[in-house]
Motif scaffolding. Structure first.
Motif, PDB file in Angstrom:
ATOM      1  N   PRO A  66      18.401  27.050   5.931  1.00  0.00           N
ATOM      2  CA  PRO A  66      17.481  26.105   5.321  1.00  0.00           C
ATOM      3  C   PRO A  66      18.268  24.947   4.802  1.00  0.00           C
ATOM      4  O   PRO A  66      19.317  25.060   4.858  1.00  0.00           O
ATOM      5  CB  PRO A  66      17.120  27.163   4.185  1.00  0.00           C
ATOM      6  CG  PRO A  66      18.167  27.943   4.003  1.00  0.00           C
ATOM      7  CD  PRO A  66      18.723  28.285   5.215  1.00  0.00           C
ATOM      8  N   SER A 121      16.349  41.838   8.300  1.00  0.00           N
ATOM      9  CA  SER A 121      15.243  40.614   8.348  1.00  0.00           C
ATOM     10  C   SER A 121      15.222  39.913   9.922  1.00  0.00           C
ATOM     11  O   SER A 121      16.175  39.872  10.559  1.00  0.00           O
ATOM     12  CB  SER A 121      16.042  39.515   7.540  1.00  0.00           C
ATOM     13  OG  SER A 121      16.720  40.068   6.337  1.00  0.00           O
ATOM     14  N   SER A 144      11.443  33.890   1.665  1.00  0.00           N
ATOM     15  CA  SER A 144      11.942  32.512   1.936  1.00  0.00           C
ATOM     16  C   SER A 144      13.135  32.719   2.720  1.00  0.00           C
ATOM     17  O   SER A 144      13.717  31.676   3.257  1.00  0.00           O
ATOM     18  CB  SER A 144      11.803  31.790   0.957  1.00  0.00           C
ATOM     19  OG  SER A 144      12.806  32.161  -0.155  1.00  0.00           O
ATOM     20  N   GLU A 145      13.968  33.899   2.734  1.00  0.00           N
ATOM     21  CA  GLU A 145      15.207  33.598   2.991  1.00  0.00           C
ATOM     22  C   GLU A 145      15.518  35.327   3.646  1.00  0.00           C
ATOM     23  O   GLU A 145      14.781  36.268   3.203  1.00  0.00           O
ATOM     24  CB  GLU A 145      16.129  33.606   1.901  1.00  0.00           C
ATOM     25  CG  GLU A 145      15.970  34.598   0.745  1.00  0.00           C
ATOM     26  CD  GLU A 145      16.776  34.218  -0.399  1.00  0.00           C
ATOM     27  OE1 GLU A 145      17.868  34.399  -0.663  1.00  0.00           O
ATOM     28  OE2 GLU A 145      15.829  34.191  -1.491  1.00  0.00           O
ATOM     29  N   ALA A 186      19.209  31.612  14.259  1.00  0.00           N
ATOM     30  CA  ALA A 186      18.408  31.133  13.408  1.00  0.00           C
ATOM     31  C   ALA A 186      18.735  30.096  12.559  1.00  0.00           C
ATOM     32  O   ALA A 186      20.031  30.021  12.497  1.00  0.00           O
ATOM     33  CB  ALA A 186      18.268  32.510  12.188  1.00  0.00           C
ATOM     34  N   ARG A 187      18.015  29.381  11.919  1.00  0.00           N
ATOM     35  CA  ARG A 187      18.320  28.054  11.228  1.00  0.00           C
ATOM     36  C   ARG A 187      18.612  28.278   9.813  1.00  0.00           C
ATOM     37  O   ARG A 187      17.749  28.926   8.959  1.00  0.00           O
ATOM     38  CB  ARG A 187      17.189  27.122  11.584  1.00  0.00           C
ATOM     39  CG  ARG A 187      17.715  25.510  11.622  1.00  0.00           C
ATOM     40  CD  ARG A 187      16.439  24.696  12.108  1.00  0.00           C
ATOM     41  NE  ARG A 187      15.963  25.041  13.296  1.00  0.00           N
ATOM     42  CZ  ARG A 187      14.751  24.701  13.611  1.00  0.00           C
ATOM     43  NH1 ARG A 187      14.014  23.906  12.785  1.00  0.00           N
ATOM     44  NH2 ARG A 187      14.174  24.978  14.620  1.00  0.00           N
ATOM     45  N   PRO A 206      13.188  36.558  11.668  1.00  0.00           N
ATOM     46  CA  PRO A 206      12.662  35.273  11.403  1.00  0.00           C
ATOM     47  C   PRO A 206      11.048  35.323  11.897  1.00  0.00           C
ATOM     48  O   PRO A 206      10.591  35.736  12.657  1.00  0.00           O
ATOM     49  CB  PRO A 206      13.313  34.461  12.489  1.00  0.00           C
ATOM     50  CG  PRO A 206      14.573  34.951  12.552  1.00  0.00           C
ATOM     51  CD  PRO A 206      14.391  36.520  12.717  1.00  0.00           C
ATOM     52  N   LEU A 207      10.204  34.582  10.657  1.00  0.00           N
ATOM     53  CA  LEU A 207       8.839  34.664  11.094  1.00  0.00           C
ATOM     54  C   LEU A 207       8.186  34.102  12.142  1.00  0.00           C
ATOM     55  O   LEU A 207       7.486  34.655  12.884  1.00  0.00           O
ATOM     56  CB  LEU A 207       8.293  33.797   9.583  1.00  0.00           C
ATOM     57  CG  LEU A 207       6.787  33.529   9.755  1.00  0.00           C
ATOM     58  CD1 LEU A 207       6.122  35.042   9.724  1.00  0.00           C
ATOM     59  CD2 LEU A 207       6.296  32.973   8.468  1.00  0.00           C
ATOM     60  N   ALA A 208       9.057  33.069  12.882  1.00  0.00           N
ATOM     61  CA  ALA A 208       8.514  32.548  14.110  1.00  0.00           C
ATOM     62  C   ALA A 208       8.581  33.294  15.197  1.00  0.00           C
ATOM     63  O   ALA A 208       7.606  33.554  15.901  1.00  0.00           O
ATOM     64  CB  ALA A 208       9.635  31.241  14.415  1.00  0.00           C
ATOM     65  N   ALA A 267       7.235  31.111   3.306  1.00  0.00           N
ATOM     66  CA  ALA A 267       7.755  32.305   3.964  1.00  0.00           C
ATOM     67  C   ALA A 267       8.244  31.983   5.358  1.00  0.00           C
ATOM     68  O   ALA A 267       7.811  31.073   6.163  1.00  0.00           O
ATOM     69  CB  ALA A 267       6.733  33.357   4.274  1.00  0.00           C
ATOM     70  N   ARG A 268       9.653  32.370   5.362  1.00  0.00           N
ATOM     71  CA  ARG A 268      10.431  32.104   6.762  1.00  0.00           C
ATOM     72  C   ARG A 268      10.948  33.207   7.365  1.00  0.00           C
ATOM     73  O   ARG A 268      11.332  33.261   8.590  1.00  0.00           O
ATOM     74  CB  ARG A 268      11.537  31.220   6.418  1.00  0.00           C
ATOM     75  CG  ARG A 268      11.266  29.862   5.917  1.00  0.00           C
ATOM     76  CD  ARG A 268      10.814  28.843   6.914  1.00  0.00           C
ATOM     77  NE  ARG A 268      10.359  27.677   6.668  1.00  0.00           N
ATOM     78  CZ  ARG A 268       9.270  27.153   6.100  1.00  0.00           C
ATOM     79  NH1 ARG A 268       8.390  28.226   5.848  1.00  0.00           N
ATOM     80  NH2 ARG A 268       9.078  26.143   5.516  1.00  0.00           N
ATOM     81  N   TRP A 269      11.068  34.310   6.663  1.00  0.00           N
ATOM     82  CA  TRP A 269      11.404  35.687   6.959  1.00  0.00           C
ATOM     83  C   TRP A 269      10.597  36.815   6.816  1.00  0.00           C
ATOM     84  O   TRP A 269      10.049  36.700   5.718  1.00  0.00           O
ATOM     85  CB  TRP A 269      12.931  35.803   6.599  1.00  0.00           C
ATOM     86  CG  TRP A 269      13.830  34.922   6.898  1.00  0.00           C
ATOM     87  CD1 TRP A 269      14.060  33.700   6.376  1.00  0.00           C
ATOM     88  CD2 TRP A 269      14.890  35.019   7.964  1.00  0.00           C
ATOM     89  NE1 TRP A 269      15.178  33.277   7.064  1.00  0.00           N
ATOM     90  CE2 TRP A 269      15.983  33.969   7.961  1.00  0.00           C
ATOM     91  CE3 TRP A 269      15.140  36.329   8.746  1.00  0.00           C
ATOM     92  CZ2 TRP A 269      16.805  33.944   8.842  1.00  0.00           C
ATOM     93  CZ3 TRP A 269      16.504  35.908   9.622  1.00  0.00           C
ATOM     94  CH2 TRP A 269      17.214  34.903   9.533  1.00  0.00           C
TER      95      TRP A 269
END
Lengths: 417, 174
Positions: free
Chosen positions: B174, A211, A263-264, B171-172, A213-215, A195-197
C-alpha cells in the motif's frame, strides 16, 4: 527439422553422472507395491460371462501400482503430502483420486448440509451461503492445474534424489473444476472500496488461513463444487474449495468456510513463515503467487526401462501460471541441441499441456531434458541459472529444467545437468 | 398493423422467462451482528482481532513443557514438529530461519498457536494460555524478559527483528 520430427542425438557422457547413479532408488521406490495380477483372470474372456455392474468404477487391479505416494509427518499422520504419479499417467487430466494432496492436519469430515460460506469484513452486506444455494448459481468450468508452491523442492538438494518423476514433481495435478465465479458472491455482498485483500479460511484442524489480493479474486477465481464432473472429493476440499488459476496451491483453499474482506493481508503463518523464500542475502520473497513456467518429461523417466534400441515417444507435461504454453523444446544431449516437441491440443492457459516427440535411442548414454516457454516469453531456466539467482534455501518455487539420464543399460536416473 | 401469431407469442414468452445473463439468484443470507461475533477471528499485525486476555512467560514455560515440548523440543530447538527457535542466521552458508530470526509479526505466532496447536487437540488453548505460550516463545527469542506479560495491547507492540525483511513479489504494498 519441423515440429514433431524425430531427434536422435545422444550427448557425450559426464563421468560424474555415473557416480551419482550410485544413489539410485530411494526408500520410496524400494517400498513401491508390486503388481499382483489377479489369479482369477480367465484364460479366454470371450468364453466366460464378465463381471457384474458396479456403482462406482475402479481402476483395473492390474494397475494398482498407480498410486499417490504419501509422505507424512511421523508424529502427525495427517500432516504431509501425497504425490501424483505423473510418470504413470497420460493426457492432461489427473484422475480425481490421484490429485496430489497437501493437508496440514488431516482431511476434515464436513456435513455439507450444515456447511456455510461466510463473506464479511469490508462489505456492505455480510452474507452466508449454503452449498445448496451455491449450486443454484450460474456455474463455470475451467481446466487447469493446481501446483503446490513447494513442488519439486527436493531439487534444491545438492544431490539429485532418485525416485519416480511424480514423486519429485507431482505436487501438481490438472482437473476440470466447476463452480461459481467468486466475483458473483463478492458483488452480492457489495465490496467496500477500501478492501484490497480477502482473508480465506478453511474448516480444517488448523483453520488454514491465507490472504488473496482482491483483484485476483475478481478476475478469475472459482468457488469450486465439482472436480472432473463429480462433487469434490473430501481430500480436495469437500464441500467447497477455492480455485485460483495459475497461483500457488496453498491459495486454493480447501474446505472453504470464511472470506473476510480487508484492506491488508492478515500475515498468517502460511504467508510469512511458510510459502516465503529466503534468498542468499537474507531478504525473503513474499506473496510469490504465480507458478512459473515449467515442464518435465514423464516418459521415459526414472523407473521406466528402455528394453532395446529403437523408436520411443518422449512424452511430457508443461504448464505456466502466466498463461498458455507456447513451446516446448526437447534435448537428448543435455541441452546442447534442442528440437521442438509437438504440443497436443487443447493448449489452455494455466493448464497442463501435453507434449510429444519421437526419439530414436541408439543404445548410447543420453540425457533427456525439456524446456518450456510460455506465451509471455518466459523461459524455463536451467538448474544452474535458478540456483545462481535464488540460492538453495528458498524451498518454494523450483521450476528448473529436469534432466533424466538414460544409461547404456536402458535404465533412467535423475541427474543435474 | 398485424398481430403476432400465437406461435410467435409463445416463443416470446418463453424467451422472457430466461433471466438476463448477468443476473444471479442472490441467495446469500444476511449475517447478524451476533452471528458475526461468533465467527472465527482473523488476527492482523496491528492486533485487530486479538481477544482480551493475558499470559506470563512463567505460565507459558509450564504450558509449553506440558503441551508443546514433545514435538518441538524443550527449548524449541529439537523435535519432530520442526524447530521454533534458531541459534543460526538467515544469511550465510547455513541459513536457518525460525521464529526468532525470520517471522515478521508476533501476532502470527499467537494466531497460528491458537488455531492449530497442539496438533492432537487444535484450538484447545484458551486465549490466556495462548498469550502465555506466545510469551514464552518470545522470551526464548530474546524479545521478552523473564517476568514479561503479554496481552492484546502488548503483543502487537512487539517488533520482530526481521519485520522489514520481506519483499512483495506479486502484490503491491500500500
Amino acid at each position: 527439422m519441423s515440429e514433431g520430427d524425430e531427434t536422435s542425438a545422444s550427448g557425450p557422457l559426464d563421468r560424474r553422472l555415473f557416480l551419482r547413479r550410485g544413489l539410485r532408488w530411494s526408500a520410496a521406490i524400494a517400498a513401491a507395491p508390486s503388481i499382483a495380477i489377479a489369479a482369477d483372470i480367465p484364460s479366454d474372456p470371450t468364453r466366460t460371462p464378465g463381471q457384474p455392474f458396479s456403482n462406482y468404477g475402479q481402476p483395473s487391479p492390474q494397475e494398482k501400482a498407480t498410486i499417490r505416494w504419501i509422505s507424512a509427518n511421523r508424529a502427525v499422520a495427517g500432516n504431509g503430502v501425497s504425490w501424483t504419479p505423473l510418470h504413470d499417467l497420460e493426457g492432461i487430466i489427473t484422475p480425481s483420486g490421484l490429485h496430489f494432496e497437501r493437508h496440514h492436519n488431516g482431511v476434515p469430515q464436513i456435513d455439507a448440509a450444515a456447511h456455510r460460506l461466510s463473506v464479511h469484513g469490508l462489505v456492505q452486506r455480510p452474507l452466508s451461503f449454503t452449498i445448496e444455494a451455491l449450486k443454484r448459481y450460474p456455474q463455470r468450468s475451467r481446466i487447469g492445474f493446481v501446483e503446490c508452491g513447494g513442488n519439486s523442492n527436493s531439487s534444491w538438494n545438492l544431490e539429485p534424489l532418485q525416485t519416480r518423476a511424480g514423486y519429485l514433481h507431482g505436487l501438481a495435478s490438472n482437473s476440470e473444476w466447476t463452480g461459481v465465479p467468486l466475483s458473483i458472491v463478492l458483488d452480492e455482498a457489495g465490496v467496500d472500496p477500501a478492501a484490497r485483500w480477502l482473508v480465506l479460511e478453511a474448516s480444517d484442524a488448523i483453520g488454514m488461513n491465507i490472504s488473496l489480493p482482491l483483484a485476483k479474486a475478481r478476475k478469475d477465481c472459482l468457488l469450486a463444487l465439482y472436480q472432473n464432473g463429480e462433487r469434490l472429493r473430501p481430500e480436495q476440499g469437500y464441500p467447497l474449495r477455492l480455485i485460483v488459476p495459475g497461483w500457488e496451491g496453498v491459495l486454493n483453499v480447501k474446505w472453504l468456510s470464511r472470506i473476510e474482506l480487508s484492506s491488508e493481508p492478515v500475515m498468517s503463518r502460511n504467508e510469512t513463515s511458510r510459502y516465503t523464500e529466503l534468498q542468499p542475502d537474507g531478504r525473503a520473497r513474499q506473496f510469490t503467487f504465480v507458478m512459473d513456467v515449467k515442464s518435465l518429461i514423464t516418459s521415459p523417466s526414472p523407473g521406466h526401462l528402455l528394453s532395446e534400441k529403437g523408436l520411443y515417444e518422449i512424452r511430457g507435461l508443461a504448464w505456466s501460471g502466466r498463461g498458455k504454453v507456447k513451446r516446448v523444446d526437447v534435448s537428448a544431449d543435455a541441452g546442447k541441441t534442442w528440437k521442438p516437441a509437438q504440443l497436443q491440443g487443447p493448449v489452455l492457459p494455466m493448464s497442463f499441456t501435453r507434449f510429444r516427440i519421437p526419439w530414436r535411442w541408439d543404445g548410447a548414454a543420453a540425457i533427456l531434458q525439456s524446456r518450456a516457454v510460455d506465451e509471455t516469453g518466459t523461459v524455463q531456466p536451467t538448474r544452474a541459472a535458478l540456483v545462481a539467482k535464488r540460492g538453495r534455501a528458498g524451498y518454494f518455487h523450483y521450476n528448473a529444467i529436469v534432466s533424466w539420464q538414460v544409461g547404456e543399460d536402458g535404465e533412467l536416473s535423475h541427474v543435474y545437468a | 398493423m398485424s398481430m403476432p401469431s400465437a406461435a410467435t407469442g409463445a416463443a416470446l414468452a418463453c424467451l422472457l422467462a430466461f433471466a438476463a445473463h448477468a443476473e444471479t439468484p442472490r441467495l446469500g443470507q444476511p449475517i447478524s451482528a451476533a452471528e458475526l461475533a461468533r465467527l472465527p477471528r482473523s488476527v492482523f499485525p496491528d492486533g485487530r482481532g486479538l481477544p482480551p486476555g493475558r499470559g506470563t512467560v512463567a505460565d507459558g514455560e509450564t504450558l509449553y513443557d506440558q503441551r508443546c515440548a514433545s514435538c518441538h523440543g524443550p527449548k524449541g530447538i529439537d523435535g519432530s514438529g520442526g524447530h521454533l527457535i534458531s541459534d543460526g542466521a538467515i544469511t550465510g552458508p547455513d541459513q536457518d530461519p525460525a521464529i526468532n530470526n525470520y517471522w515478521p509479526y508476533a501476532t502470527t505466532l499467537w494466531d497460528f498457536t491458537r488455531r492449530a496447536m497442539p496438533m492432537n487437540a487444535p484450538g484447545s488453548l484458551t486465549a490466556d494460555e495462548t498469550y502465555a505460550v506466545t510469551a514464552w516463545l518470545l522470551h526464548l527469542s530474546g524479545l521478552l524478559d523473564a517476568d514479561g506479560v503479554l496481552d492484546e495491547k502488548t503483543l502487537p507492540a512487539i517488533r520482530m527483528p526481521n519485520r522489514d525483511g520481506f519483499d512483495w513479489i506479486d502484490a503491491r504494498r500500500p
